[in-house]
Write an enzyme that holds these catalytic residues in place. Structure first.
Site, short mmCIF file in Angstrom:
data_model
loop_
_atom_site.label_atom_id
_atom_site.label_comp_id
_atom_site.label_asym_id
_atom_site.label_seq_id
_atom_site.Cartn_x
_atom_site.Cartn_y
_atom_site.Cartn_z
N ASN A 8 0.86 -1.18 0.00
CA ASN A 8 0.00 0.00 0.00
C ASN A 8 0.90 1.24 0.00
OD1 ASN A 8 -1.83 2.03 0.49
ND2 ASN A 8 -2.36 1.37 2.57
N TRP A 9 0.99 1.89 -1.15
CA TRP A 9 1.92 3.02 -1.29
C TRP A 9 1.37 4.31 -0.69
CZ3 TRP A 9 3.79 2.35 -7.11
CH2 TRP A 9 4.48 1.15 -7.21
N LYS A 10 0.12 4.29 -0.30
CA LYS A 10 -0.54 5.48 0.28
C LYS A 10 -0.31 6.70 -0.63
CE LYS A 10 -0.23 3.28 4.76
NZ LYS A 10 -0.17 3.40 6.20
N HIS A 93 -9.56 1.33 4.99
CA HIS A 93 -8.26 1.44 5.68
C HIS A 93 -8.43 2.36 6.89
CE1 HIS A 93 -4.13 2.57 6.52
NE2 HIS A 93 -3.79 1.44 5.93
N GLU A 165 -5.65 -5.09 10.49
CA GLU A 165 -4.59 -4.10 10.74
C GLU A 165 -4.89 -3.39 12.07
OE1 GLU A 165 -2.37 -2.90 6.93
OE2 GLU A 165 -4.06 -1.57 7.16
N SER A 213 3.37 -2.49 10.39
CA SER A 213 4.83 -2.47 10.56
C SER A 213 5.52 -3.74 10.07
CB SER A 213 5.20 -2.22 12.03
OG SER A 213 4.67 -0.99 12.46
N GLY A 234 2.71 -1.24 4.33
CA GLY A 234 2.75 0.19 4.02
C GLY A 234 4.20 0.64 3.85
N GLY A 235 4.77 1.16 4.94
CA GLY A 235 6.11 1.76 4.90
C GLY A 235 7.16 0.95 4.15
#
Ligand code: PGA
Length: 255
Positions: A8-10, A93, A165, A213, A234-235
């Site tokens: 998920n590149w947001k 989300h 999540e 994470s 994500g990150g």
């Protein structure tokens, strides 16, 4: 069941940067049987990336959509407009729920819109830190599942993916903590129990992903938790090398 690795590149990367990233990843990834790799870029990059990708290796997901097919909804994108562009869409989300005030009703409509348009919704659910502290995790998960799936028929259930999540484990949340495999196993068991009590045996076919994470060092441990069918990242998905390392870990774990 397939193993899903979803990035998920947001709200990151320009269209050009997204395209360079995808190019790198496509060159590196070797498709593995039973594994589905998905990336969710920003809305502006969805169409160019859908033309660029090799769908045998990487599928494209939207990060959000609106729950109606066309109409007077300024600034929104209908999933009907993304037909042929994306195969998946992340719905509900925690950033949508907590920053943009997305309600369970909106989430329900978005899930239904995805199914109506042949796109797989990745329905995100998860408790906040205070909900966990007050012992409300089980209720929150049940409510989010019941609400999100309330317009999904038994036959359509196999078209849904759930992502668990816990909000307190998402790396961009202040004071984020790592979820322990035990925490996750407990929640995943609860989720499966609610799904089964509503839908019966069919619920066994719904993939449940974990997100919060995830990185190359903990991905293996998370993927070996019983009932976890993949990861929403994500990150760490913003760095192609790390995302690829997670894919390699998943291949080893599932081999
Ligand atoms: P994170 O994000 O991997 O950076 O914690 C997960 C997500 O928000 O989907």
């Amino acid at each position: 069941m397939k193993t899903y690795i979803v990035g998920n590149w947001k709200m990151n990367f320009t269209v050009g940067e997204s395209s360079i990233y995808l190019h790198k990843l496509l060159k590196r990834i070797k498709p593995a049987k039973g594994m589905q790799i998905v990336v969710a870029p920003s809305p502006v990059a969805l169409q160019p990336l859908s033309l660029q990708t090799d769908r045998k290796k990487i599928r494209i997901s939207a990060q959000n959509c609106w729950g109606r097919d066309f109409g007077a909804y300024t600034g929104e994108t209908a999933i009907a407009q993304l037909k042929g562009i994306v195969d998946y869409c992340i719905i509900g989300h925690s950033e949508r729920r907590h920053i943009f005030g997305e309600t369970d009703k909106m989430t329900k409509e978005k899930v239904a819109a995805c199914i109506r348009n042949g796109i797989t919704p990745i329905l995100c659910i998860g408790e906040t830190e205070s909900e966990r502290t007050f012992g409300e995790t089980a209720d929150v998960l049940r409510d989010q599942i019941v609400a999100g799936l309330s317009d999904v028929s038994k036959e359509d259930l196999k078209k849904v993916i759930i992502a668990y999540e816990p909000v307190w484990a998402i790396s961009s949340v202040k004071g984020a903590k790592l979820a322990s495999p035990d925490d996750i196993a407990q929640s995943v068991e609860l989720i499966r129990k609610y799904l089964k009590s509503t839908y019966g045996k069919e619920a066994e076919e719904i993939p449940i992903l974990f997100g919060g994470s995830v990185n190359p060092s903990n991905a293996g441990a998370y993927l070996t938790i019983p009932g976890v069918n993949g990861l929403l990242i994500g990150g760490a998905s913003l760095i192609a090398d790390q995302f690829n390392d997670i894919i390699e870990v998943a291949k080893r774990v599932r081999a």
